[in-house]
Design a protein around this motif. Sequence first.
Motif, PDB file in Angstrom:
ATOM      1  N   PHE A  40      -1.095  -2.271  10.012  1.00 22.94           N
ATOM      2  CA  PHE A  40      -0.044  -3.081  10.638  1.00 22.94           C
ATOM      3  C   PHE A  40       1.134  -3.363   9.701  1.00 22.94           C
ATOM      4  N   VAL A  41       1.075  -2.905   8.458  1.00 26.36           N
ATOM      5  CA  VAL A  41       2.160  -3.145   7.498  1.00 26.36           C
ATOM      6  C   VAL A  41       3.278  -2.138   7.724  1.00 26.36           C
ATOM      7  N   GLY A  42       4.512  -2.613   7.806  1.00 28.27           N
ATOM      8  CA  GLY A  42       5.669  -1.726   7.917  1.00 28.27           C
ATOM      9  C   GLY A  42       5.828  -1.114   9.300  1.00 28.27           C
ATOM     10  N   GLN A  43       6.770  -0.194   9.382  1.00 27.46           N
ATOM     11  CA  GLN A  43       7.077   0.535  10.613  1.00 27.46           C
ATOM     12  C   GLN A  43       6.615   1.985  10.459  1.00 27.46           C
ATOM     13  N   GLN A  44       6.493   2.695  11.573  1.00 27.97           N
ATOM     14  CA  GLN A  44       6.098   4.097  11.525  1.00 27.97           C
ATOM     15  C   GLN A  44       7.047   4.862  10.598  1.00 27.97           C
ATOM     16  N   LYS A  45       6.479   5.723   9.780  1.00 29.36           N
ATOM     17  CA  LYS A  45       7.174   6.572   8.790  1.00 29.36           C
ATOM     18  C   LYS A  45       7.554   5.831   7.505  1.00 29.36           C
ATOM     19  N   ASP A  46       7.360   4.496   7.424  1.00 30.81           N
ATOM     20  CA  ASP A  46       7.582   3.787   6.163  1.00 30.81           C
ATOM     21  C   ASP A  46       6.560   4.282   5.137  1.00 30.81           C
ATOM     22  N   VAL A  47       6.927   4.229   3.844  1.00 30.33           N
ATOM     23  CA  VAL A  47       6.020   4.669   2.787  1.00 30.33           C
ATOM     24  C   VAL A  47       5.843   3.579   1.733  1.00 30.33           C
ATOM     25  N   GLY A  48       4.670   3.593   1.124  1.00 28.82           N
ATOM     26  CA  GLY A  48       4.370   2.728  -0.015  1.00 28.82           C
ATOM     27  C   GLY A  48       3.804   3.598  -1.126  1.00 28.82           C
ATOM     28  N   ALA A  72      -9.008   4.991   7.719  1.00 25.74           N
ATOM     29  CA  ALA A  72      -9.768   4.350   8.785  1.00 25.74           C
ATOM     30  C   ALA A  72      -8.827   3.943   9.908  1.00 25.74           C
ATOM     31  N   GLY A  73      -9.147   4.333  11.124  1.00 26.05           N
ATOM     32  CA  GLY A  73      -8.321   3.973  12.264  1.00 26.05           C
ATOM     33  C   GLY A  73      -7.583   5.167  12.828  1.00 26.05           C
ATOM     34  N   GLU A  74      -7.335   5.127  14.119  1.00 23.30           N
ATOM     35  CA  GLU A  74      -6.642   6.226  14.779  1.00 23.30           C
ATOM     36  C   GLU A  74      -5.147   6.182  14.472  1.00 23.30           C
ATOM     37  N   SER A  75      -4.584   7.308  14.121  1.00 28.74           N
ATOM     38  CA  SER A  75      -3.149   7.439  13.807  1.00 28.74           C
ATOM     39  C   SER A  75      -2.707   6.456  12.733  1.00 28.74           C
ATOM     40  N   VAL A  76      -3.570   6.250  11.713  1.00 29.00           N
ATOM     41  CA  VAL A  76      -3.255   5.278  10.664  1.00 29.00           C
ATOM     42  C   VAL A  76      -2.130   5.764   9.745  1.00 29.00           C
ATOM     43  N   GLY A  77      -1.996   7.080   9.592  1.00 21.93           N
ATOM     44  CA  GLY A  77      -0.919   7.611   8.753  1.00 21.93           C
ATOM     45  C   GLY A  77      -1.409   8.706   7.834  1.00 21.93           C
ATOM     46  N   LYS A  78      -0.683   8.897   6.726  1.00 18.94           N
ATOM     47  CA  LYS A  78      -0.981   9.965   5.769  1.00 18.94           C
ATOM     48  C   LYS A  78      -1.149   9.371   4.385  1.00 18.94           C
ATOM     49  N   LEU A  79      -1.974  10.041   3.583  1.00 23.06           N
ATOM     50  CA  LEU A  79      -2.126   9.725   2.169  1.00 23.06           C
ATOM     51  C   LEU A  79      -1.791  10.992   1.402  1.00 23.06           C
ATOM     52  N   ARG A  80      -0.875  10.855   0.425  1.00 21.89           N
ATOM     53  CA  ARG A  80      -0.461  11.997  -0.395  1.00 21.89           C
ATOM     54  C   ARG A  80      -0.651  11.674  -1.861  1.00 21.89           C
ATOM     55  N   TRP A  92      -1.786  17.162  -2.906  1.00 22.61           N
ATOM     56  CA  TRP A  92      -2.877  16.904  -1.963  1.00 22.61           C
ATOM     57  C   TRP A  92      -2.352  15.986  -0.867  1.00 22.61           C
ATOM     58  N   GLU A  93      -2.824  16.210   0.364  1.00 16.31           N
ATOM     59  CA  GLU A  93      -2.412  15.370   1.491  1.00 16.31           C
ATOM     60  C   GLU A  93      -3.536  15.333   2.517  1.00 16.31           C
ATOM     61  N   GLN A  94      -3.721  14.172   3.126  1.00 14.87           N
ATOM     62  CA  GLN A  94      -4.720  14.012   4.191  1.00 14.87           C
ATOM     63  C   GLN A  94      -4.122  13.110   5.261  1.00 14.87           C
ATOM     64  N   ASN A  95      -4.279  13.475   6.529  1.00 12.99           N
ATOM     65  CA  ASN A  95      -3.698  12.643   7.573  1.00 12.99           C
ATOM     66  C   ASN A  95      -4.705  12.110   8.574  1.00 12.99           C
ATOM     67  N   ARG A  96      -5.966  12.430   8.409  1.00 14.98           N
ATOM     68  CA  ARG A  96      -6.975  11.808   9.260  1.00 14.98           C
ATOM     69  C   ARG A  96      -8.346  12.025   8.662  1.00 14.98           C
ATOM     70  N   GLY A  97      -9.220  11.115   8.965  1.00 16.81           N
ATOM     71  CA  GLY A  97     -10.592  11.253   8.513  1.00 16.81           C
ATOM     72  C   GLY A  97     -11.473  11.628   9.693  1.00 16.81           C
ATOM     73  N   LYS A  98     -12.565  12.359   9.414  1.00 15.13           N
ATOM     74  CA  LYS A  98     -13.515  12.679  10.473  1.00 15.13           C
ATOM     75  C   LYS A  98     -14.198  11.400  10.939  1.00 15.13           C
ATOM     76  N   GLY A 126       1.479   5.411   9.941  1.00  7.28           N
ATOM     77  CA  GLY A 126       1.393   6.141  11.201  1.00  7.28           C
ATOM     78  C   GLY A 126       1.750   5.224  12.360  1.00  7.28           C
ATOM     79  N   LYS A 127       1.462   5.679  13.584  1.00  3.08           N
ATOM     80  CA  LYS A 127       1.786   4.869  14.751  1.00  3.08           C
ATOM     81  C   LYS A 127       0.656   3.928  15.150  1.00  3.08           C
ATOM     82  N   GLY A 128      -0.525   4.089  14.536  1.00  6.02           N
ATOM     83  CA  GLY A 128      -1.662   3.221  14.849  1.00  6.02           C
ATOM     84  C   GLY A 128      -1.443   1.794  14.370  1.00  6.02           C
ATOM     85  N   LYS A 129      -2.106   0.856  15.015  1.00  2.00           N
ATOM     86  CA  LYS A 129      -1.951  -0.567  14.674  1.00  2.00           C
ATOM     87  C   LYS A 129      -3.204  -1.152  14.021  1.00  2.00           C
TER      88      LYS A 129
END
Length: 148
Positions: A40-48, A72-80, A92-98, A126-129
């Motif tokens: 829930f932090v930031g807006q979609q496409k924001d980066v930290g 964790a969570g649907e459409s949570v975002g990406k980790l690079r 390295w980049e990952q955008n979803r977990g199994k 990501g767009k998930g909340k």
Amino acid sequence: VDCSFSRGVCDWKQDADDDFDWNPADRDRGDGYYMAVPAFVGQQKDVGRLTLPLTGLQPRSSYCLIFSYRLAGESVGKLRLFLANKNPAPVWEQNRGKDERWRTVKIEMFQGAETTNSVTFESERGKGKTGEIGVDNVMLISGLCPED
């Protein structure tokens, strides 16, 4: 480098020019902390960005960066993961977990004449909340990555 975040954030630095900060979070079983970005932090496409300056790496040698992460969570975002040298692309980049389990990654770092001067984890919202992106147990060891 050996940082589990249980005794603080070690030598990691928050990027002052990004959109939000990473923060320590409690482990579910109460056995320490990890660094996290809630969905829930930031807006979609924001980066930290969370950066570890590296000093004293030997040229023409090998290192292994080992860390644990979870998305964790649907459409949570990406980790690079970025290694600061001449290459601006993530190594390295990952955008979803199994699932929401923690996973361990090993990245070989070969030093040429130019040595890596920092390691940066970047989370992109990501767009998930619900859910979070988490990083823990970051280690940098000399030599090639060990086999499992």
